[in-house]
Design an enzyme around this catalytic site. Structure first.
Site, PDB file in Angstrom:
ATOM      1  CG  HIS A 163      -3.154  -4.770  -0.771  1.00  0.00           C
ATOM      2  ND1 HIS A 163      -2.264  -4.780   0.280  1.00  0.00           N
ATOM      3  CD2 HIS A 163      -2.760  -3.745  -1.584  1.00  0.00           C
ATOM      4  CE1 HIS A 163      -1.371  -3.813   0.112  1.00  0.00           C
ATOM      5  NE2 HIS A 163      -1.649  -3.178  -1.010  1.00  0.00           N
ATOM      6  CG  ASP A 199       3.446  -2.999  -3.825  1.00  0.00           C
ATOM      7  OD1 ASP A 199       3.095  -2.930  -5.009  1.00  0.00           O
ATOM      8  OD2 ASP A 199       3.028  -2.230  -2.941  1.00  0.00           O
ATOM      9  CG  HIS A 201       1.309   0.042  -0.236  1.00  0.00           C
ATOM     10  ND1 HIS A 201       1.494   0.494  -1.532  1.00  0.00           N
ATOM     11  CD2 HIS A 201       1.017   1.137   0.520  1.00  0.00           C
ATOM     12  CE1 HIS A 201       1.314   1.808  -1.557  1.00  0.00           C
ATOM     13  NE2 HIS A 201       1.033   2.222  -0.338  1.00  0.00           N
ATOM     14  CG  ASP A 288       4.090   0.668  -4.789  1.00  0.00           C
ATOM     15  OD1 ASP A 288       4.970  -0.203  -4.758  1.00  0.00           O
ATOM     16  OD2 ASP A 288       2.950   0.481  -4.317  1.00  0.00           O
TER      17      ASP A 288
END
Length: 347
Positions: A163, A199, A201, A288
């Protein structure tokens, strides 16, 4: 598989984070990396070594000098505001949103904290710089080991990185480890590198760093950003700009996605990777996507992560895995190492 382990990762230990309007214990915590390390040791999956430090100019190939300067000195500035801040984590409270200027760096520390951040859920702590910098060392070392003949490597570090943009932190991330690994491979002589982000996200930082370039193909499978963090990036119509047009591939998936739909998207990603014909692959390895993850709404099971590793192995590329998200700590080690073992045993 050769693993580069960040022995200093626990120096970044947030006291809490702001989640849905409340102060809660941090989901991103040292026990995450500890669980993976323990499972690697239990299975005996290759050697585990510490990285050699890399110079600051290596980080400047991805991150701006003024952002790095801020990160290096942020904690001391936080303490200079009030010695009592030693017992608190630093969180931003203001941001330069639309119509406000971001080109002028304020003198005020709290204003600069907001300038270089994207959310209020990523605590900056006394050991953040040390942990993040050593993690970047791991990622660059993992990439370099591929150039020295390793078929696969793993950067086991936290905080995660995907991120983080060129000049901002957020989503628990401060330095973009996957981007640093890819850039090092290019600087060391490769012409084309791919990054696959699996991931839950979207890796908004990685996308933004390479969005206008054609020497790095970025492919991401992730939750639809209309409903999940990072919210403002990760849509399917984001395909690159300028020279990078066509070299950014987002595959957003709906809440509740299970193995069948997820692996169909992975197959699409793999076909795009094969078309690009990269010389090496960097994998942002977040797990995740697991059904038991507290921050996820996908439903993959532990056995599915073996299949992921197997499929990636059949790409036949030198591959550096970089640890990203995954917050179901009890199952985390098994899920991460399943990917690595699946990769190692497939061929």
């Amino acid at each position: 598989m050769l693993t580069f382990y960040n022995e200093l990762h626990a120096q970044h230990r947030g006291r809490h984070e702001i989640f849905r309007g409340e102060m809660v214990p941090c989901f991103e915590k040292p026990e995450r990396a500890d669980a993976v390390l323990a499972e690697l040791g239990r299975r005996g999956l290759g050697s585990i070594v510490t990285p050699h430090g890399v110079p600051l100019m290596t980080l400047e190939r991805v991150h701006t000098p003024r952002y790095l300067q801020f990160l290096r000195g942020a904690w001391n500035e936080w303490l200079a505001l009030d010695p009592a801040n030693a017992g608190k984590d630093a969180f931003p409270a203001v941001w330069p949103v639309r119509t406000l200027r971001s080109d002028v760096e304020p003198d005020n520390f709290c204003a600069r904290l907001g300038l270089y951040s994207m959310d209020s859920g990523t605590p900056l702590t006394a050991g953040t710089w040390t942990a993040a910098k050593t993690g970047a060392d791991c990622a660059v070392n993992a990439a370099h080991a591929l150039r020295l003949g390793e078929r696969s490597t793993f950067a086991l570090t936290r905080p995660p990185g995907h991120h983080a943009g060129a000049d901002f932190f957020g989503g628990y991330c401060f330095l973009n480890n996957a981007a640093l690994a890819a850039q090092h491979l290019l600087d060391d002589g490769l012409r084309k590198v791919a990054i696959l982000d699996i991931d839950y996200h979207h890796g908004n930082g990685t996308q933004s760093i390479f969005y206008d370039r054609n020497d790095v193909l970025f492919v991401s499978l992730h939750a639809d950003p209309r409903g999940e963090y990072p919210f403002y990036l990760g849509h399917a119509d984001e395909t690159g700009a300028g020279a990078g047009l066509g070299y950014n591939v987002n595959l957003p998936l709906a809440a509740g996605t299970g193995a069948q739909a997820w692996f169909a998207a992975l197959e699409t990603a793999c076909l795009r990777l094969q078309m690009y014909q990269p010389e090496a692959l960097v994998v942002s390895l977040g797990v995740d996507t697991f059904a038991g993850d507290p921050l996820s709404r996908f439903t993959l099971q532990s056995a599915d992560y073996l299949r992921i590793g197997e499929r990636l192995a059949y790409l036949g590329l030198p591959t550096a895995f970089v640890f990203e998200g995954g917050y179901a700590v009890k199952e985390l080690g098994v899920n991460v190492v399943n990917v690595l073992e699946g990769f190692e045993t497939a061929l």
